[in-house]
Design a protein around this motif. Sequence first.
Motif, mmCIF file in Angstrom:
data_model
loop_
_atom_site.group_PDB
_atom_site.id
_atom_site.type_symbol
_atom_site.label_atom_id
_atom_site.label_comp_id
_atom_site.label_asym_id
_atom_site.label_seq_id
_atom_site.Cartn_x
_atom_site.Cartn_y
_atom_site.Cartn_z
ATOM 1 N N VAL A 288 0.842 -1.224 0.115
ATOM 2 C CA VAL A 288 0.089 0.115 0.091
ATOM 3 C C VAL A 288 1.014 1.189 -0.012
ATOM 4 N N SER A 289 0.998 1.561 -1.249
ATOM 5 C CA SER A 289 2.115 2.783 -1.089
ATOM 6 C C SER A 289 1.659 4.023 -0.635
ATOM 7 N N ALA A 290 0.214 4.492 -0.368
ATOM 8 C CA ALA A 290 0.068 5.558 0.162
ATOM 9 C C ALA A 290 0.399 5.600 1.740
ATOM 10 N N SER A 291 0.715 4.560 2.281
ATOM 11 C CA SER A 291 0.868 4.362 3.639
ATOM 12 C C SER A 291 2.407 4.867 3.999
ATOM 13 N N PHE A 292 3.167 4.860 3.044
ATOM 14 C CA PHE A 292 4.735 5.344 3.364
ATOM 15 C C PHE A 292 4.608 6.818 2.446
ATOM 16 N N VAL A 293 5.247 7.838 3.471
ATOM 17 C CA VAL A 293 5.776 9.174 2.878
ATOM 18 C C VAL A 293 6.719 9.126 1.888
ATOM 19 N N GLY A 294 6.472 9.513 0.710
ATOM 20 C CA GLY A 294 7.738 9.444 -0.275
ATOM 21 C C GLY A 294 8.350 11.056 -0.261
ATOM 22 N N ILE A 295 9.260 10.991 -1.449
ATOM 23 C CA ILE A 295 9.815 12.220 -1.659
ATOM 24 C C ILE A 295 8.774 13.274 -2.002
ATOM 25 N N ALA A 296 7.985 13.033 -3.126
ATOM 26 C CA ALA A 296 6.974 13.927 -3.375
ATOM 27 C C ALA A 296 6.247 14.547 -2.409
ATOM 28 N N ASP A 297 5.955 13.591 -1.377
ATOM 29 C CA ASP A 297 4.696 14.114 -0.214
ATOM 30 C C ASP A 297 5.644 14.702 0.533
ATOM 31 N N LEU A 298 6.988 14.561 0.895
ATOM 32 C CA LEU A 298 7.658 15.216 1.715
ATOM 33 C C LEU A 298 7.974 16.742 1.329
ATOM 34 N N GLU A 299 8.075 16.615 -0.208
ATOM 35 C CA GLU A 299 8.186 18.056 -0.759
ATOM 36 C C GLU A 299 7.034 18.846 -0.304
#
Lengths: 555, 173
Positions: A288-299
């Motif tokens: 479930v990709s959405a459950s991990f904060v990624g680079i774009a989210d962090l940005e």
Amino acid sequence: MHVDLEELDSLLFDWESGSLDEDGIKRIREMLRKDADARSHFVTTQMISAAMQADANAALDLPFHGDSHSEPDFNSKSTTPNRRVRAPYFWISIAASLLACMTGSWLVYSHITGGFPRPSPIVGNNGRGLRDASKEPTAQGVALVTRLVGVTWGSGQAGIEVGQALLPGRFAIQAGHAQIEFFCGATVVVEGPAELHLESATRARVKQGRLRAHVPPAARGFSLKVDDLRVVDLGTEFGLSVSASGTNVQVFDGEVELHPPASERRLVKSGEAIVRTAQGEYQAARAVSASFVGIADLESLAQLQESARYRQWETWSAGLRHDPRLIAYYSFDEPGDWKRRLACSNEPANRELDGAIVGAQEVAGRWSGKRALEFKQPADRVRVQIPGEYGSLSLICWVKIDSLDRWYNSLFLTDGYEKGEPHWQILDDGRLYFSVRPVERGESGPRDYKALSPPFWEPSMHGKWIHLAVTCDVETNAIVHYLNGQILSRHTVPESRMPTTTRIGTASIGNWALPTLSETEFAIRNLNGSMGEFALFAAALTAEEIQEIYQYGKP
Amino acid sequence: MGKLESREQFIRQLTEHQNRLYGYAYSLLGDHGQAADVVQETNLILWRKVDEFQPSKPFLPWAFAITRFQVLAFLRDHQRDRLLLDAELVEAMSDEVERKAEKFDAMRVALRHCVQLLSTNNRELVERRYYRGMSLTDIAEAADRTIGAIKVALMRSRRQLAECVRKRLAVEH
């Protein structure tokens, strides 16, 4: 008759250490008048003193061994005879060309040095010349911290700043998100609470936490270890969550290899997940990709945080404009086309105090949307005309320094240097320098007091916004230098050397103009960097007030 | 040569020779703060005279002459201060100072080499006193020796340095 050169040496030694009395001075003069050898000896001695001082000022890498104040790795001074001394101009040109190609390894290098607790002066000097391949500093460091959003640090973890290099070892956050770029090219977004142990540029152990790794092809082979389970990335994007209840590996794109200790390696493909329970059992699951904060989210998180800080500062700045102690305040935040005018932000408005922008170009400030001016060319400056007479003063600014390659790097200087006029600048060795002239020019009397802070400049500050302030209290005869809201040094000025009245008149921000010339473009003193806020107060602000200004204004 | 180009030349010369002007001023004043002030004033005066600057003519003699004038002006304006030399001595020694100041950078190179030839203890004393600007009292305290002993050791080191620099410069010319 010859004079005794030993006696001359002894007298000169006392002179230099400030303990020679009037009779001693008379004696030196008498010897010099009498004897040509004494004069020759005197000149040589003085020239050597000057040469030592010049090297000390330039903080060139000194010919000494075993300096206990420095990192040994940076300071291994094997003998290198016949090293060329370069004239200051040469340093400047080298610094300029370095600046022009300041990419890749140099950037990394300056970040790395910033990661050490005490960069030696020798490190600080690098980039200003005297390059010797065999002496190129080597440094440890396996990753860089490139973004921090809402991070609180755990106990036993010193605060780390964006841009700082991480050495192998523990990295822990209690809350928030940190983005770490390993030197191999893998980027990891860590969500707190988390604890990692960095092992190398391609490897880390995870004790606890959620993290998302982006591994471009060049960084293939990057691995994370949880207890005895090794997760090897084959060029992808994956999430890893480690808690008391077990370990969860989720692959969002590409492939990951799991290396359990006692069994066959397993391949986990895009969209798949593997859970290892606390009991050591493996179960298949869905990613479930959405459950991990990624680079774009962090940005976008970072942008939110940034605009929140920007708004907070704007609110505070709007209040500051009414402070009756303000002489002039330039927020560098006026909307619309500036038309080469730096509007004075005081309320009620006084357009007479607007500055004229000469040469300096508009650039991005501390936050996206915030503006600043960049001073690059020797003539770049903001001209101001500030009438009136004052007593105590405070000068405050936000600057981003690209390099200190002038002998004097201007912050704010009145034209010329007449009685009661302040000069605020940074020396090339990184010391803040503030002075006010106590007597009329040409009048004999006490000399001005030069309030010199200890060197504050470190390579890790390169390209970062820093807050500088100085207060000059004509009642208590105190001058205090501040860096990022903290007192850097406090100076007590002898009463006779502190004027009771101060004035500004015509002055420049970021440069120094000579009074008697119409076409003044003096190359020697311009600031090499950007300024994003400047305030001048007719009072000596307290340490608490300076700290508050820093807290509201920090990026 | 265009005006701009000529100014560029001027700035190049001025920055290139800052150390020599400093060596010149210090030798006649014996005080680092005073020498730095005089060099600053000299830069200002030179800049005001930039239109008199001729790139084809040697820069240094011109700059030294103005530095000498500024040293004399400084002595005149600061008569109440503690001053090492008087105007008469400055005049008497300025030629020799100028000759030596021309070789200032060669001297710095030689000096760095010579410092390395000192004994470890003496080198440390020299470093503390002259490169780190520690006071004699602090040095004596740190080394657990008397100020007198430090003075003797430093004077001996200075003599060694002077002799070594003299030899090295003699070889080069």
